[in-house]
Motif scaffolding. Structure first.
Motif, PDB file in Angstrom:
ATOM      1  N   ARG A 239       0.817  -1.218   0.000  1.00 14.87           N
ATOM      2  CA  ARG A 239       0.000   0.000   0.000  1.00 14.87           C
ATOM      3  C   ARG A 239       0.848   1.264   0.000  1.00 14.87           C
ATOM      4  NH1 ARG A 239      -4.572  -1.660   4.557  1.00 14.87           N
ATOM      5  NH2 ARG A 239      -5.648  -3.247   3.292  1.00 14.87           N
ATOM      6  N   SER A 240       2.012   1.222   0.599  1.00 19.19           N
ATOM      7  CA  SER A 240       2.826   2.435   0.696  1.00 19.19           C
ATOM      8  C   SER A 240       4.167   2.264  -0.011  1.00 19.19           C
ATOM      9  CB  SER A 240       3.056   2.783   2.176  1.00 19.19           C
ATOM     10  OG  SER A 240       3.662   1.684   2.852  1.00 19.19           O
ATOM     11  N   ARG A 241       5.041   1.478   0.571  1.00 13.47           N
ATOM     12  CA  ARG A 241       6.373   1.326   0.012  1.00 13.47           C
ATOM     13  C   ARG A 241       6.353   0.636  -1.344  1.00 13.47           C
ATOM     14  NH1 ARG A 241       7.382   4.521   3.451  1.00 13.47           N
ATOM     15  NH2 ARG A 241       8.035   4.059   5.571  1.00 13.47           N
ATOM     16  N   GLY A 242       5.510  -0.391  -1.483  1.00 13.88           N
ATOM     17  CA  GLY A 242       5.466  -1.109  -2.751  1.00 13.88           C
ATOM     18  C   GLY A 242       5.061  -0.222  -3.909  1.00 13.88           C
ATOM     19  N   PHE A 245       7.956   2.069  -4.614  1.00 14.41           N
ATOM     20  CA  PHE A 245       9.027   1.328  -5.272  1.00 14.41           C
ATOM     21  C   PHE A 245       8.678   1.051  -6.731  1.00 14.41           C
ATOM     22  CE2 PHE A 245      10.904  -2.752  -6.520  1.00 14.41           C
ATOM     23  CZ  PHE A 245      12.247  -2.456  -6.356  1.00 14.41           C
ATOM     24  N   LEU A 246       7.408   0.746  -6.991  1.00 14.90           N
ATOM     25  CA  LEU A 246       6.977   0.499  -8.370  1.00 14.90           C
ATOM     26  C   LEU A 246       7.121   1.759  -9.216  1.00 14.90           C
ATOM     27  CD1 LEU A 246       5.728  -1.456 -10.415  1.00 14.90           C
ATOM     28  CD2 LEU A 246       3.475  -0.729  -9.617  1.00 14.90           C
ATOM     29  N   ALA A 304      11.672  10.173  -8.245  1.00 19.23           N
ATOM     30  CA  ALA A 304      10.341   9.600  -8.025  1.00 19.23           C
ATOM     31  C   ALA A 304      10.114   9.315  -6.544  1.00 19.23           C
ATOM     32  CB  ALA A 304      10.179   8.322  -8.855  1.00 19.23           C
ATOM     33  N   LEU A 305      11.131   8.783  -5.867  1.00 25.10           N
ATOM     34  CA  LEU A 305      11.007   8.553  -4.422  1.00 25.10           C
ATOM     35  C   LEU A 305      10.908   9.872  -3.666  1.00 25.10           C
ATOM     36  CD1 LEU A 305      13.616   5.683  -3.945  1.00 25.10           C
ATOM     37  CD2 LEU A 305      11.138   5.484  -4.040  1.00 25.10           C
ATOM     38  N   TYR A 306      11.636  10.883  -4.128  1.00 19.96           N
ATOM     39  CA  TYR A 306      11.558  12.197  -3.477  1.00 19.96           C
ATOM     40  C   TYR A 306      10.169  12.812  -3.658  1.00 19.96           C
ATOM     41  CZ  TYR A 306      12.457  17.156  -2.622  1.00 19.96           C
ATOM     42  OH  TYR A 306      12.404  18.431  -2.164  1.00 19.96           O
ATOM     43  N   ALA A 307       9.588  12.650  -4.848  1.00 16.28           N
ATOM     44  CA  ALA A 307       8.261  13.216  -5.105  1.00 16.28           C
ATOM     45  C   ALA A 307       7.191  12.530  -4.268  1.00 16.28           C
ATOM     46  CB  ALA A 307       7.920  13.094  -6.593  1.00 16.28           C
ATOM     47  N   GLY A 309       7.729  11.295  -1.338  1.00 15.12           N
ATOM     48  CA  GLY A 309       8.007  11.540   0.067  1.00 15.12           C
ATOM     49  C   GLY A 309       8.409  10.301   0.845  1.00 15.12           C
ATOM     50  N   ASP A 310       8.854   9.269   0.167  1.00 18.60           N
ATOM     51  CA  ASP A 310       9.246   8.022   0.829  1.00 18.60           C
ATOM     52  C   ASP A 310      10.728   8.115   1.179  1.00 18.60           C
ATOM     53  OD1 ASP A 310       9.652   5.458   1.725  1.00 18.60           O
ATOM     54  OD2 ASP A 310       8.337   4.553   0.221  1.00 18.60           O
ATOM     55  N   TRP A 311      11.013   8.614   2.363  1.00 18.24           N
ATOM     56  CA  TRP A 311      12.402   8.820   2.768  1.00 18.24           C
ATOM     57  C   TRP A 311      13.080   7.508   3.149  1.00 18.24           C
ATOM     58  CZ3 TRP A 311      14.600  13.197   1.602  1.00 18.24           C
ATOM     59  CH2 TRP A 311      13.797  14.327   1.436  1.00 18.24           C
ATOM     60  N   VAL A 312      12.288   6.500   3.483  1.00 21.19           N
ATOM     61  CA  VAL A 312      12.896   5.212   3.829  1.00 21.19           C
ATOM     62  C   VAL A 312      13.531   4.590   2.591  1.00 21.19           C
ATOM     63  CG1 VAL A 312      12.434   2.888   4.678  1.00 21.19           C
ATOM     64  CG2 VAL A 312      11.319   4.842   5.748  1.00 21.19           C
TER      65      VAL A 312
END
Length: 516
Positions: A239-242, A245-246, A304-307, A309-312
């Protein structure tokens, strides 16, 4: 106009912060509310009016000044400990007043006061920056292992209190052996006080053991199974990281493929694509654009990760990139050699002949995946990564005089250990022969070449030596060779059906025996 709009937005933000702080102080319970708390400031009715915003900030500053003055009056009659606590509150209020004053100046003038004083350079420490980068990752791991850590902490605490309970019971047992009735009154009173203290400690230890045991049972009962935990973790990750990551993976692949596609289209419509021999500058462009496409794809994935907001995931990605850079430091000599090959400056050159695994090849195209070709083999094309070309050396060749393979499919050959046979298949992996009688033999290509096969299809010679009886000794040098030549020529022509296939036939006197 733009400056006024910025000022208006900043004043609204400053007032909103002040109002939220005041509202939070109002919601605190009376017994926990700080004496320095400021009363809530009523929001202006017209948020678009800069004067109302300035008046709101001014009232907040006045309230802070009143609170500071009140605390300073309380310090005069307070004890040393109370005075220290009040002084800390005053310092916090002074910092808050300076912040409000900066907001007031910014709203009134439209200029940040720090621009006048100059920017203060904050101290930069690598350790603090690494801590900030790793904090989301560590927090994620802590949240993932929160329940097991809680259970383990309860178990450790239960063990500690059980040890305390055993200690108190041992102490009380030893006190029971002391004859307090025979001791003086003062000593008996001291012993009784000691017994009371240890009985209180035992009761406290028993209470804590019971409470922790109950908490541990509840925690173990509510702890989900490993399968449920894995399902919940996967579901939460999807729901979040996946999803993030995609998105990052898609950005990487799309950018890489898009840049390569654009470069191919540009390369296709330019005149240099029609040249067989690529010049040095074109090779340099190829290598540079390949590196640029990879770097651009990595930047797109990180962005894409920065946009999202997934800092992990972003932190993990940066750590992996840092590890790749550290690993690449040791591989610089290897990259240098591969770069020389790609630029056609190394031991292998495009358009030359090279021996790979015992088979001759033409270097048709030298790139990250080099193309080798042998026109005499079925499927005679091999693509090799550039790192497998190390140790090979190529040379120029003459197209008209050099052979790429000693035979072709359909040719008859003669091997020392296999005899004569016809080649029916020859590939980079194996050569298959059909021998006289119909049996088939499959030989690895490299082993086949090591046996030095003799090709019989493009001309060969058969020699046979035989003796003549002594009674024909006088005719053995002239008459017999002529008769044999005529007879063998006639029979061979009859056998093959065409006189032209017989290139040369000689019958000669070889030697005389020792007894003749």
């Amino acid at each position: 106009m733009t400056r006024h709009l910025i000022c208006l937005l900043l004043c609204c933000f400053a007032y909103q912060v002040a109002a939220q702080d005041a509202l939070q102080l109002q919601e605190e319970p009376p017994e926990e509310r700080d004496e320095t708390a400021l009363p809530a400031v009523e929001a202006p009715t017209e948020t678009n009016d800069s004067l109302a915003a300035l008046d709101s900030v001014r009232e907040s500053i006045a309230l802070v000044d009143e609170t500071i003055a009140s605390l300073r009056e309380q310090i005069k009659t307070a004890t040393e400990v109370e005075a220290q606590a009040l002084s800390e509150q005053i310092l916090k209020l002074v910092e808050k007043r300076e912040s409000l004053q900066n907001d007031f100046d910014l709203i009134a003038t439209g200029i940040d006061p720090t621009e006048y004083d100059g920017y203060s350079a904050d101290s930069f420490t690598i350790r603090d920056e690494i801590d900030l980068l790793l904090q989301p990752i560590i927090q994620e791991l802590k949240d993932l292992t929160e329940k097991p850590r809680e259970i383990e902490q309860l178990r450790n605490e239960l063990t500690r209190w059980e040890q305390k309970l055993e200690t108190t019971e041992a102490a009380l047992a030893n006190l029971a052996l002391v004859p307090a009735t025979e001791a003086p009154e003062d000593l008996s009173s001291a012993i009784a006080d000691t017994r009371t203290t240890w009985e209180s400690r035992r009761q406290q230890a028993e209470t804590r053991v019971q409470a922790i045991t109950y908490q541990l049972e509840q925690a173990e009962r509510t702890q989900p199974s490993l399968l449920d935990t894995a399902k919940d973790s996967l579901r939460s990750f999807y729901r979040s990281r996946g999803r993030n990551f995609l998105f990052s993976a898609l950005a990487f692949v799309a950018t890489l493929i898009g840049l390569r596609f654009v470069y191919r289209q540009i390369h296709k419509h330019f005149p240099w694509s029609k040249r067989r021999a690529r010049p040095f500058y074109l090779r340099l462009i190829d290598v540079g654009f390949s590196l640029f496409s990879v770097i651009g794809a990595v930047v797109a994935a990180v962005f894409a990760l920065y946009a999202t907001g997934d800092w992990v995931l972003m932190g993990i990605t940066l750590i992996l990139l840092f590890g790749v850079l550290l690993g690449a430091k040791n591989a610089i000599p290897k990259f240098y050699e591969q770069g020389r090959l790609l630029l056609n400056l190394g031991e292998i050159r495009e358009g030359e002949r090279v021996i790979f695994r015992g088979i001759p090849w033409e270097v048709e195209r030298l790139s990250f995946y080099t193309t080798l070709r042998n026109p005499e083999l079925r499927g005679g094309m091999v693509r090799l990564p550039v790192n497998q070309l190390s140790g090979l050396i190529s040379r120029p060749f003459t197209k008209d005089s050099e052979q790429w393979f000693p035979c072709g499919e359909g040719d008859w050959i003669d091997l020392a250990d296999e005899g004569k046979g016809r080649v029916i298949v020859q590939t980079p992996e194996y050569v298959q022969l059909i021998k006289l009688g119909g049996s088939k033999v499959t030989i690895p290509t490299e082993e086949f070449l090591s046996k030095s096969p003799e090709n019989l299809s493009h001309g060969f010679r058969i020699s046979s030596t035989f003796g003549v009886d002594y009674r024909h000794q006088a005719e053995s040098t002239e008459a017999i060779p002529e008769k044999m030549w005529a007879h063998i020529t006639r029979e061979l022509t009859t056998l093959v059906g065409d006189h032209d296939n017989l290139v040369s036939l000689k019958v000669e006197f070889a030697s005389a025996g020792a007894s003749s």
